[in-house]
Scaffold this motif. Structure first.
Motif, mmCIF file in Angstrom:
data_model
loop_
_atom_site.group_PDB
_atom_site.id
_atom_site.type_symbol
_atom_site.label_atom_id
_atom_site.label_comp_id
_atom_site.label_asym_id
_atom_site.label_seq_id
_atom_site.Cartn_x
_atom_site.Cartn_y
_atom_site.Cartn_z
ATOM 1 N N MET A 102 0.415 -1.318 -0.120
ATOM 2 C CA MET A 102 0.442 0.074 -0.330
ATOM 3 C C MET A 102 0.970 1.380 -0.103
ATOM 4 O O MET A 102 2.015 1.562 0.996
ATOM 5 C CB MET A 102 -0.661 0.254 1.083
ATOM 6 C CG MET A 102 -1.917 0.957 1.244
ATOM 7 S SD MET A 102 -3.136 0.676 2.631
ATOM 8 C CE MET A 102 -3.826 -0.414 2.811
ATOM 9 N N ARG A 103 0.942 2.248 -1.155
ATOM 10 C CA ARG A 103 1.315 3.419 -1.163
ATOM 11 C C ARG A 103 1.035 4.811 -0.040
ATOM 12 O O ARG A 103 -0.171 4.299 -0.403
ATOM 13 C CB ARG A 103 1.495 3.567 -3.409
ATOM 14 C CG ARG A 103 1.575 2.643 -3.714
ATOM 15 C CD ARG A 103 1.464 2.700 -4.809
ATOM 16 N NE ARG A 103 2.776 4.081 -5.407
ATOM 17 C CZ ARG A 103 1.384 5.282 -5.492
ATOM 18 N NH1 ARG A 103 0.123 4.980 -5.371
ATOM 19 N NH2 ARG A 103 2.153 6.653 -5.929
ATOM 20 N N VAL A 104 1.925 4.880 0.656
ATOM 21 C CA VAL A 104 1.160 6.402 1.349
ATOM 22 C C VAL A 104 2.256 7.451 0.858
ATOM 23 O O VAL A 104 3.447 7.258 0.946
ATOM 24 C CB VAL A 104 2.320 5.499 2.960
ATOM 25 C CG1 VAL A 104 1.149 6.238 4.113
ATOM 26 C CG2 VAL A 104 0.545 4.080 3.585
ATOM 27 N N LEU A 105 1.770 8.545 1.460
ATOM 28 C CA LEU A 105 2.431 9.687 1.304
ATOM 29 C C LEU A 105 2.241 10.598 2.917
ATOM 30 O O LEU A 105 0.873 10.592 3.323
ATOM 31 C CB LEU A 105 1.775 10.904 0.850
ATOM 32 C CG LEU A 105 2.806 11.947 0.693
ATOM 33 C CD1 LEU A 105 2.433 13.142 -1.145
ATOM 34 C CD2 LEU A 105 1.720 12.820 0.780
ATOM 35 N N ILE A 106 3.553 11.419 3.510
ATOM 36 C CA ILE A 106 3.137 11.702 4.509
ATOM 37 C C ILE A 106 3.718 13.113 4.096
ATOM 38 O O ILE A 106 4.640 13.307 3.527
ATOM 39 C CB ILE A 106 3.960 10.706 5.211
ATOM 40 C CG1 ILE A 106 4.118 9.838 5.858
ATOM 41 C CG2 ILE A 106 4.578 11.864 6.753
ATOM 42 C CD1 ILE A 106 5.151 8.763 6.539
ATOM 43 N N ALA A 107 2.168 14.169 5.772
ATOM 44 C CA ALA A 107 3.141 16.076 5.399
ATOM 45 C C ALA A 107 3.277 15.527 6.817
ATOM 46 O O ALA A 107 1.875 15.678 7.193
ATOM 47 C CB ALA A 107 1.976 15.974 4.383
ATOM 48 N N GLU A 108 3.979 16.019 7.016
ATOM 49 C CA GLU A 108 4.715 16.267 8.373
ATOM 50 C C GLU A 108 6.344 17.063 8.272
ATOM 51 O O GLU A 108 7.448 17.133 7.750
ATOM 52 C CB GLU A 108 4.686 15.039 9.569
ATOM 53 C CG GLU A 108 5.416 15.558 10.442
ATOM 54 C CD GLU A 108 4.192 16.283 11.146
ATOM 55 O OE1 GLU A 108 5.114 17.315 12.035
ATOM 56 O OE2 GLU A 108 3.192 15.441 11.321
#
Length: 216
Positions: free
Chosen positions: A1-7
């Motif tokens: 499962m492909r995840v993008l993180i914005a932090e």
């Protein structure tokens, strides 16, 4: 499962990356500012994005605004907001677009890693995940309180758990009642709020939030 993180916090961003990777997710992008988040979300189109609300440059509501903009281009783009804050106006807009695949959790209330991972997967699968405190703040306005006044205490309990995206069986287990009783309470809730019932639990949550935030 492909995840993008914005932090924007390096330690938290790296920690999320390591945690998600350890549970079998593929972190395909990690951004630290709001300026390019909407574009990156649309370009990458992850299976799910984990996004903080307050990102540079202004540290106000860039994460939420970028998420809403991206979901206008890609309806239903799965996004889980993970933040210390509840930004009521944009949160209500995000949760009321009826596309599903959305969640809003408060960082300091995520007690277990497995609960967080479960929330990420539920949003990726098209579900809705809501922190009860977020629900409480969204439903806290004067007009909303008037609309909720007709509900019994038990119906309020059911609504609060339902707003977390839980199924009827999960609500029954949480409140120690039968599924038949839960179904009756839900029908009463929709009747009192003038909302038509639906077989889709996640859509019901969004419909309730949409109705209660109209004209807020």
């Amino acid at each position: 499962m492909r995840v993008l993180i914005a932090e924007d916090l390096t330690l938290l961003r790296d920690g999320l990356t390591r945690m998600l990777t350890a549970y079998g997710f593929d972190v395909v992008a990690a951004v630290d500012d709001g300026a390019d988040l909407a574009r990156t979300l649309v370009e990458v189109r992850p299976d799910v994005a984990v996004v903080d609300v307050r990102l540079p440059p202004s540290f106000t509501d860039e994460g939420l605004r970028a998420t809403i903009a991206a979901r206008r281009v890609v309806p239903g783009l799965p996004v889980l907001i993970l933040s210390q804050y509840v930004e009521q106006v944009y949160a209500a807009e995000l949760l009321s677009d009826r596309s599903g695949s959305v969640g809003y959790l408060l960082k300091d209330r995520v007690g277990q890693v497995k609960d967080f991972i479960d929330a990420v997967r539920r949003v990726a699968d098209g579900g809705t995940v809501m922190d009860p405190e977020v629900v409480a703040q969204l439903l806290g306005g004067g007009r909303q309180r008037d609309r909720l006044a007709a509900l019994t205490p038990r119906e309020r309990d059911v609504l609060a758990v339902m707003a977390e995206g839980r199924s009827n069986s999960a609500i029954a287990a949480r409140l120690f009642v039968t599924e038949k009783a839960v179904s009756k309470h839900i029908n009463n809730i929709f009747a009192k709020l003038a909302l038509p019932p639906s077989d889709d639990d996640h859509r019901r949550v969004l419909a309730v939030l949409t109705y209660l935030n109209e004209g807020a």
